[in-house]
Design a protein around this motif. Structure first.
Motif, PDB file in Angstrom:
ATOM      1  N   TYR A   9      43.887  47.480  42.252  1.00 33.29           N
ATOM      2  CA  TYR A   9      45.070  46.981  42.957  1.00 33.29           C
ATOM      3  C   TYR A   9      46.303  47.343  42.145  1.00 33.29           C
ATOM      4  N   SER A  10      47.488  47.174  42.757  1.00 38.14           N
ATOM      5  CA  SER A  10      48.718  47.534  42.031  1.00 38.14           C
ATOM      6  C   SER A  10      49.277  46.373  41.221  1.00 38.14           C
ATOM      7  N   GLU A  11      49.075  45.113  41.667  1.00 41.41           N
ATOM      8  CA  GLU A  11      49.739  43.996  40.976  1.00 41.41           C
ATOM      9  C   GLU A  11      48.760  42.933  40.478  1.00 41.41           C
ATOM     10  N   ILE A  12      47.471  43.150  40.702  1.00 40.49           N
ATOM     11  CA  ILE A  12      46.460  42.250  40.144  1.00 40.49           C
ATOM     12  C   ILE A  12      45.333  43.099  39.543  1.00 40.49           C
ATOM     13  N   ILE A  13      44.496  42.430  38.733  1.00 33.51           N
ATOM     14  CA  ILE A  13      43.262  43.048  38.245  1.00 33.51           C
ATOM     15  C   ILE A  13      42.132  42.217  38.827  1.00 33.51           C
ATOM     16  N   PHE A  14      41.112  42.879  39.349  1.00 33.75           N
ATOM     17  CA  PHE A  14      40.008  42.174  40.022  1.00 33.75           C
ATOM     18  C   PHE A  14      38.699  42.644  39.401  1.00 33.75           C
ATOM     19  N   GLU A  15      38.055  41.727  38.678  1.00 39.35           N
ATOM     20  CA  GLU A  15      36.855  42.096  37.914  1.00 39.35           C
ATOM     21  C   GLU A  15      35.752  41.071  38.129  1.00 39.35           C
ATOM     22  N   ARG A  16      34.576  41.418  37.635  1.00 33.29           N
ATOM     23  CA  ARG A  16      33.487  40.452  37.627  1.00 33.29           C
ATOM     24  C   ARG A  16      32.636  40.641  36.386  1.00 33.29           C
ATOM     25  N   MET A  17      31.970  39.541  36.025  1.00 31.73           N
ATOM     26  CA  MET A  17      30.969  39.581  34.958  1.00 31.73           C
ATOM     27  C   MET A  17      29.822  38.729  35.489  1.00 31.73           C
ATOM     28  N   GLY A  18      28.746  39.380  35.901  1.00 30.64           N
ATOM     29  CA  GLY A  18      27.655  38.641  36.524  1.00 30.64           C
ATOM     30  C   GLY A  18      28.143  37.951  37.791  1.00 30.64           C
ATOM     31  N   LYS A  19      27.919  36.647  37.874  1.00 30.42           N
ATOM     32  CA  LYS A  19      28.288  35.905  39.090  1.00 30.42           C
ATOM     33  C   LYS A  19      29.715  35.369  39.066  1.00 30.42           C
ATOM     34  N   ILE A  20      30.440  35.691  37.996  1.00 32.13           N
ATOM     35  CA  ILE A  20      31.812  35.181  37.863  1.00 32.13           C
ATOM     36  C   ILE A  20      32.815  36.284  38.197  1.00 32.13           C
ATOM     37  N   ALA A  21      33.734  35.998  39.121  1.00 32.48           N
ATOM     38  CA  ALA A  21      34.813  36.944  39.423  1.00 32.48           C
ATOM     39  C   ALA A  21      36.075  36.479  38.706  1.00 32.48           C
ATOM     40  N   LYS A  22      36.928  37.432  38.350  1.00 33.34           N
ATOM     41  CA  LYS A  22      38.199  37.072  37.708  1.00 33.34           C
ATOM     42  C   LYS A  22      39.332  37.816  38.389  1.00 33.34           C
ATOM     43  N   ILE A  23      40.306  37.050  38.853  1.00 35.93           N
ATOM     44  CA  ILE A  23      41.496  37.615  39.493  1.00 35.93           C
ATOM     45  C   ILE A  23      42.675  37.362  38.552  1.00 35.93           C
ATOM     46  N   THR A  24      43.303  38.443  38.091  1.00 38.99           N
ATOM     47  CA  THR A  24      44.368  38.332  37.088  1.00 38.99           C
ATOM     48  C   THR A  24      45.673  38.859  37.660  1.00 38.99           C
ATOM     49  N   ILE A  25      46.684  38.020  37.713  1.00 37.58           N
ATOM     50  CA  ILE A  25      48.012  38.480  38.129  1.00 37.58           C
ATOM     51  C   ILE A  25      48.541  39.391  37.024  1.00 37.58           C
ATOM     52  N   ASN A  26      48.898  40.621  37.387  1.00 31.48           N
ATOM     53  CA  ASN A  26      49.185  41.629  36.368  1.00 31.48           C
ATOM     54  C   ASN A  26      50.635  42.114  36.417  1.00 31.48           C
ATOM     55  N   ARG A  27      51.559  41.168  36.163  1.00 38.62           N
ATOM     56  CA  ARG A  27      52.979  41.539  36.061  1.00 38.62           C
ATOM     57  C   ARG A  27      53.573  40.847  34.821  1.00 38.62           C
ATOM     58  N   PRO A  28      52.958  41.103  33.668  1.00 40.32           N
ATOM     59  CA  PRO A  28      53.356  40.329  32.470  1.00 40.32           C
ATOM     60  C   PRO A  28      54.831  40.491  32.112  1.00 40.32           C
ATOM     61  N   GLU A  29      55.426  41.655  32.488  1.00 41.44           N
ATOM     62  CA  GLU A  29      56.841  41.883  32.144  1.00 41.44           C
ATOM     63  C   GLU A  29      57.741  40.904  32.906  1.00 41.44           C
ATOM     64  N   LYS A  30      57.220  40.287  33.968  1.00 43.75           N
ATOM     65  CA  LYS A  30      57.982  39.285  34.741  1.00 43.75           C
ATOM     66  C   LYS A  30      57.316  37.922  34.624  1.00 43.75           C
ATOM     67  N   ARG A  31      56.595  37.712  33.558  1.00 44.24           N
ATOM     68  CA  ARG A  31      55.855  36.453  33.347  1.00 44.24           C
ATOM     69  C   ARG A  31      54.907  36.182  34.529  1.00 44.24           C
ATOM     70  N   ASN A  32      54.381  37.287  35.097  1.00 41.78           N
ATOM     71  CA  ASN A  32      53.420  37.216  36.204  1.00 41.78           C
ATOM     72  C   ASN A  32      53.985  36.525  37.448  1.00 41.78           C
ATOM     73  N   ALA A  33      55.286  36.729  37.682  1.00 45.35           N
ATOM     74  CA  ALA A  33      55.865  36.296  38.965  1.00 45.35           C
ATOM     75  C   ALA A  33      55.180  37.076  40.080  1.00 45.35           C
TER      76      ALA A  33
END
Ligand code: 2NE
Length: 270
Positions: A9-33
């Motif tokens: 994606y362009s503004e998030i990171i979408f990953e998994r580890m086994g049965k756990i998914a992780k959605i990360t807002i990826n705009r740290p330069e704007k404090r993830n606004a």
């Protein structure tokens, strides 16, 4: 084991580890606004998690140590909402809040740094929150010409009490992780370096439990707080279970076979 990318994606990171998914807002330069695009990407990722039977828990977080999320990106706030590439002003974060509430899997907010404005409401609507000791929680709406009078107010009052919720909104002051913990706003505070390890441990603990039991507990609490919409979710879960019973299938089969249903043979539990 390590995080593996599910989809780009362009503004998030979408990953998994086994049965756990992780959605990360990826705009740290704007404090993830978040922008409407960030939100649309999160909605899609949550829906993928919802449909994927091999995912049992979802972590929502922000990139970097400085912020979980700083709310709506004020630089794309237009006339009536936040504006994306389609030039339509929208508040699609409200759809995301609702999705986090109704998704029948546990959603855990992992908070490092600032959790502010509409970002802090996302933290609020997650089922559980694990915070790093550098986390800070704040509503700024009345300072920046905004407010969330939905989950952000009424549900916040359910969680931390009316007096506290009014204080949070009327004063717009930051609260430390320890203060938020004392208020019952979040579940646990751990050192920054341990926050992901702790969050994964909580996920793994939940993953050992019956997913249907967890699903109904979540739906029951929503039914209590979300009125008919909450009841609809609990009712839908009941219908889902009923469809898996022989009694439920008898009704369908009788219709398809053009005969009267015979429900007599099914147990009438006390
Ligand atoms: C988050 C906070 C407290 C962080 O402060 P600090 O000092 O650590 O960072 P700084 O320097 O303020 O922020 C770093 C960069 O991020 C941008 C800033 O403008 C700055 O940019 P540069 O100067 O480096 O170019 N930035 C941070 N937050 C942003 C935002 N939300 N939109 C656009 N740019 C942002 C501090 O930054 C802060 O207070 N941020 C604003 C928080 C806020 O008021 N959010 C909106 C609330 S309203 C809302 O979210 C909402 C709603 O109420 C209803 C529906 C939907 C949304």
């Amino acid at each position: 084991s390590e995080w593996k990318n599910i989809k780009d994606y362009s503004e998030i990171i979408f990953e998994r580890m086994g049965k756990i998914a992780k959605i990360t807002i990826n705009r740290p330069e704007k404090r993830n606004a978040f922008t409407p695009v960030t939100v649309q990407e999160m909605i899609e990722a949550f829906n993928i998690c919802r449909d994927d039977a091999t995912i049992g828990a979802i972590i929502l977080t922000g990139q970097g140590d400085l912020a979980f999320c700083s709310g709506g990106d004020q630089s794309v706030r237009g006339n009536g909402g936040y504006v994306g590439p389609d030039h339509i002003a929208r508040l699609n974060v409200l759809d995301l809040q609702h999705l986090i509430r109704i998704i029948p899997k546990p959603v855990i907010a992992m908070v490092r740094g600032w959790s502010v404005g509409g970002g802090n409401i996302l933290q609020l609507v997650c089922d559980l929150t694990i915070a790093a000791d550098n986390a800070q929680f704040m509503q700024t709406g009345p300072k920046v010409g905004s407010f969330d009078a939905g989950y952000g107010s009424a549900y916040l009052a359910r969680v931390i009490g009316h007096k506290r919720a009014k204080e949070v909104w009327f004063l717009c002051k930051p609260y430390t992780a320890d203060e938020a913990f004392q208020m019952g706003w979040i579940n646990k505070v751990v050192p920054l370096a341990d926050v992901e390890k702790e969050t994964i441990e909580w996920c793994n603990e939940i993953l050992k439990k019956s997913p249907t039991a967890i699903r109904f507990i979540k739906a029951a609490m929503n039914a209590d707080t979300d009125g008919v919409a909450g009841l609809q979710q609990l009712a839908g879960d009941s219908t889902m279970l009923y469809y898996t019973t022989d009694e439920g299938k008898e009704g369908r089969d009788a219709f398809l076979e053009k005969r009267d249903p015979d429900f007599d043979k099914y147990p009438k539990f006390p």
